[in-house]
Design an enzyme around this catalytic site. Structure first.
Site, PDB file in Angstrom:
ATOM      1  N   ARG A 119     -19.197 -18.156  21.339  1.00 23.50           N
ATOM      2  CA  ARG A 119     -18.419 -17.039  21.891  1.00 23.50           C
ATOM      3  C   ARG A 119     -16.922 -17.328  21.986  1.00 23.50           C
ATOM      4  NH1 ARG A 119     -23.192 -16.758  25.111  1.00 23.50           N
ATOM      5  NH2 ARG A 119     -24.415 -14.893  24.615  1.00 23.50           N
ATOM      6  N   LYS A 131      -5.416 -11.705  14.031  1.00 25.34           N
ATOM      7  CA  LYS A 131      -6.396 -10.940  13.252  1.00 25.34           C
ATOM      8  C   LYS A 131      -7.149 -11.915  12.344  1.00 25.34           C
ATOM      9  CE  LYS A 131      -5.107  -6.969  11.430  1.00 25.34           C
ATOM     10  NZ  LYS A 131      -4.243  -5.938  10.783  1.00 25.34           N
ATOM     11  N   GLU A 181       5.589 -10.245   1.706  1.00 23.61           N
ATOM     12  CA  GLU A 181       5.260  -9.826   3.071  1.00 23.61           C
ATOM     13  C   GLU A 181       6.493  -9.898   3.972  1.00 23.61           C
ATOM     14  OE1 GLU A 181       2.714  -8.448   4.426  1.00 23.61           O
ATOM     15  OE2 GLU A 181       0.907  -8.927   3.283  1.00 23.61           O
ATOM     16  N   LYS A 228       7.497 -10.175  13.531  1.00 26.21           N
ATOM     17  CA  LYS A 228       6.050 -10.042  13.696  1.00 26.21           C
ATOM     18  C   LYS A 228       5.666 -10.290  15.159  1.00 26.21           C
ATOM     19  CE  LYS A 228       1.584 -10.128  12.228  1.00 26.21           C
ATOM     20  NZ  LYS A 228       0.935 -10.986  11.246  1.00 26.21           N
ATOM     21  N   GLU A 272      -3.550  -3.564  17.542  1.00 23.42           N
ATOM     22  CA  GLU A 272      -3.297  -2.558  16.500  1.00 23.42           C
ATOM     23  C   GLU A 272      -3.771  -1.159  16.902  1.00 23.42           C
ATOM     24  OE1 GLU A 272      -3.899  -2.083  11.681  1.00 23.42           O
ATOM     25  OE2 GLU A 272      -4.253  -4.018  12.593  1.00 23.42           O
ATOM     26  N   ARG A 305       1.451  -1.653  15.825  1.00 23.20           N
ATOM     27  CA  ARG A 305       1.145  -2.705  14.861  1.00 23.20           C
ATOM     28  C   ARG A 305       0.717  -2.140  13.505  1.00 23.20           C
ATOM     29  NH1 ARG A 305      -2.308  -8.168  16.381  1.00 23.20           N
ATOM     30  NH2 ARG A 305      -2.146  -9.168  14.354  1.00 23.20           N
ATOM     31  N   ASN A 359       1.121  -2.530   8.198  1.00 19.98           N
ATOM     32  CA  ASN A 359       0.293  -2.184   7.035  1.00 19.98           C
ATOM     33  C   ASN A 359       1.094  -1.505   5.937  1.00 19.98           C
ATOM     34  OD1 ASN A 359      -2.238  -3.145   8.018  1.00 19.98           O
ATOM     35  ND2 ASN A 359      -2.372  -1.351   9.352  1.00 19.98           N
ATOM     36  N   HIS A 410       0.064  -1.656   2.285  1.00 16.98           N
ATOM     37  CA  HIS A 410      -1.307  -2.153   2.185  1.00 16.98           C
ATOM     38  C   HIS A 410      -2.327  -1.077   1.806  1.00 16.98           C
ATOM     39  CE1 HIS A 410       0.530  -5.588   4.101  1.00 16.98           C
ATOM     40  NE2 HIS A 410      -0.594  -6.259   4.056  1.00 16.98           N
ATOM     41  N   HIS A 425      -4.037  -2.759  -1.052  1.00 12.59           N
ATOM     42  CA  HIS A 425      -5.412  -3.257  -0.930  1.00 12.59           C
ATOM     43  C   HIS A 425      -6.311  -2.639  -1.994  1.00 12.59           C
ATOM     44  CE1 HIS A 425      -5.625  -4.915   3.481  1.00 12.59           C
ATOM     45  NE2 HIS A 425      -5.155  -5.791   2.620  1.00 12.59           N
ATOM     46  N   HIS A 470      -2.186 -11.325  -3.382  1.00 14.03           N
ATOM     47  CA  HIS A 470      -2.130 -10.336  -2.300  1.00 14.03           C
ATOM     48  C   HIS A 470      -0.726  -9.769  -2.111  1.00 14.03           C
ATOM     49  CE1 HIS A 470      -2.820  -8.352   1.524  1.00 14.03           C
ATOM     50  NE2 HIS A 470      -1.801  -9.023   2.023  1.00 14.03           N
TER      51      HIS A 470
END
Length: 337
Positions: A113, A135, A177, A211, A221, A225, A229, A232, A236, A249
Site C-alpha cells: 500500500r 504521476k 517537453e 512544473k 490534475e 495541471r 498536456n 499530448h 499520444h 515521446h
C-alpha cells in the site's frame, strides 16, 4: 540548487546540481533495504555510483523502452520486492528515464500500500518533466499510462552530468517537453532555445520551477495541471499509432503542439526551434486512426477532449473540443497557412 515542492501532505525537495549523484547518501536515508530500479539503457557507472552509497541494496534491471511499462514487468518487480523481504520501512530508488520512473513509482505506490520512492532521472525528458509531480503508471496495450496512481517521490535528485552519456537525439527529445513548458507559461524559457548555444542547465532549472508551481496548485490534475498536456492529445495518438520504434515521446509531443499553436508567427518560431533540434516532421497520417486513439485518451470525457491551445507564447487556453472538432483539426493538418 534546492527547490521545494510544497504540497499539503506530500512535500519534498528537488536537488538540481552537477555531481549530486555522488551525494545520494546525503539526500536519501540509505540505512535500510533499498531496491534500485533501472533499465538496460542506463550506463552501469551511474547505477553503481548510487549502489555504492546504499549498503543494503539490490538492483532490478528492466529492458529499455516503453514496452517495459507493462503488467509483466510490474509483476516481476513486485516479486523481487517480496523475494528480498522488503518492508513498509524500505524504499525504491529509480535510476533512469521516464519509463523507469513511471514503473518504479507505480511499484512503490502499490507495494504494501505504498513505500518510499526516490527518483534520480537520467534523461532530459525525465529531468524536465516526469520526475516531478507524482504521476506513476503503466501502459495497457497501446494505451499509455492507462493504469496508475498519484505517488509523490520523497526526493528528486537531478544531476545534469548524467546527460553526458545520452545521445543527442535523446537530449533533444527531452527538450521538447521543456519547450512545451515555455510555450504555455514562460516566453523567456522559449527564448533560451533561440540562443546560439543552448544552456541545458538553465532550461532544466526553469522547466522544473514551472512544473513545481503547477503541481503545487493542482496536485491531482483536477484543473490547472491539465495545461501540462499541451501537445499530448494528438502527440499520444501519433505515439500510439506509430510506436516508439519510429518516434520518441518528446518528438510526438512536439508534433502534437503544432496542431494547437494558433499564431502563425509563433508557429514559425517553433518550427525554427524544431529545425535547430533536428526534430522529425509530422508523418502522413490517417485521420480516423489518430482519432480512434484520441477518443480513448485519459483526457477524453464523453464526447469531448480537454485541449490546450496557445495563441501567444507563455499563455494558454483550456478548451473542450468535441471529437468532431478534433477531427477537423486533424484534417486541417499541422502546417496549414
Amino acid at each position: 540548487m534546492k527547490l521545494n515542492v510544497d504540497l499539503q501532505n506530500h512535500s519534498y525537495p528537488i536537488y538540481i546540481e552537477r555531481n549530486t549523484i555522488q551525494k545520494v547518501h546525503e539526500y536519501i536515508p540509505v540505512t535500510r533495504k533499498i531496491a534500485i530500479i533501472t533499465d538496460t539503457g542506463v550506463p552501469e557507472k551511474w547505477v553503481n555510483i548510487v549502489k555504492e552509497q546504499c549498503p543494503d541494496s539490490f538492483i532490478c534491471t528492466i529492458p529499455q523502452g516503453e514496452p517495459s511499462k507493462c503488467f509483466d514487468q510490474y509483476k516481476n518487480l513486485l516479486e523481487e520486492m517480496i523475494s528480498h523481504n522488503m518492508s513498509r520501512k524500505d524504499a525504491i530508488i529509480a535510476v533512469g528515464g521516464g519509463v523507469v520512473g513511471d514503473l518504479a513509482g507505480f511499484v512503490a505506490a502499490s507495494y504494501m500500500r505504498g513505500i518510499d520512492f526516490y527518483n534520480i532521472p537520467t534523461t532530459v525528458l525525465s529531468q524536465v518533466d516526469s520526475s516531478v509531480g507524482g504521476k506513476v503508471a503503466i501502459d495497457m496495450g497501446s494505451y499509455k499510462n492507462i493504469v496508475g496512481a498519484f505517488w509523490q517521490p520523497k526526493t528528486v535528485i537531478i544531476d545534469p552530468n548524467v546527460l553526458s552519456t545520452l545521445s543527442l537525439r535523446q537530449q533533444h527529445n527531452g527538450l521538447c517537453e521543456a519547450l512545451k513548458m515555455g510555450l504555455i507559461l514562460d516566453d523567456h524559457l522559449v527564448s533560451l532555445f533561440e540562443q546560439e548555444t543552448i544552456d541545458i542547465d538553465a532550461i532544466i532549472t526553469r522547466s522544473i520551477e514551472l512544473k513545481r508551481d503547477v503541481v503545487q496548485q493542482d496536485e491531482r490534475e483536477s484543473n490547472l495541471r491539465k495545461i501540462l498536456n499541451f501537445g499530448h492529445t494528438i502527440g499520444h495518438a501519433i505515439e500510439s499509432a506509430y510506436g516508439l520504434n519510429t518516434y520518441l515521446h518528446g518528438e510526438c509531443v512536439a508534433m502534437g503542439m503544432l496542431f494547437f499553436i494558433e499564431d502563425k508567427t509563433l508557429k514559425q518560431r517553433v518550427l525554427n526551434i524544431y529545425k535547430k533540434l533536428g526534430l522529425p516532421q509530422v508523418p502522413n497520417y490517417d485521420t480516423s486512426t489518430l482519432l480512434e486513439y484520441v477518443t480513448h485518451d485519459k483526457k477524453s470525457s464523453h464526447n469531448t477532449v480537454s485541449t490546450i491551445l496557445v495563441e501567444q507564447s507563455g499563455s494558454y487556453i483550456i478548451k473542450e473540443l468535441s471529437f468532431k472538432e478534433i477531427q477537423e483539426v486533424l484534417e486541417r493538418g499541422p502546417y496549414e497557412e
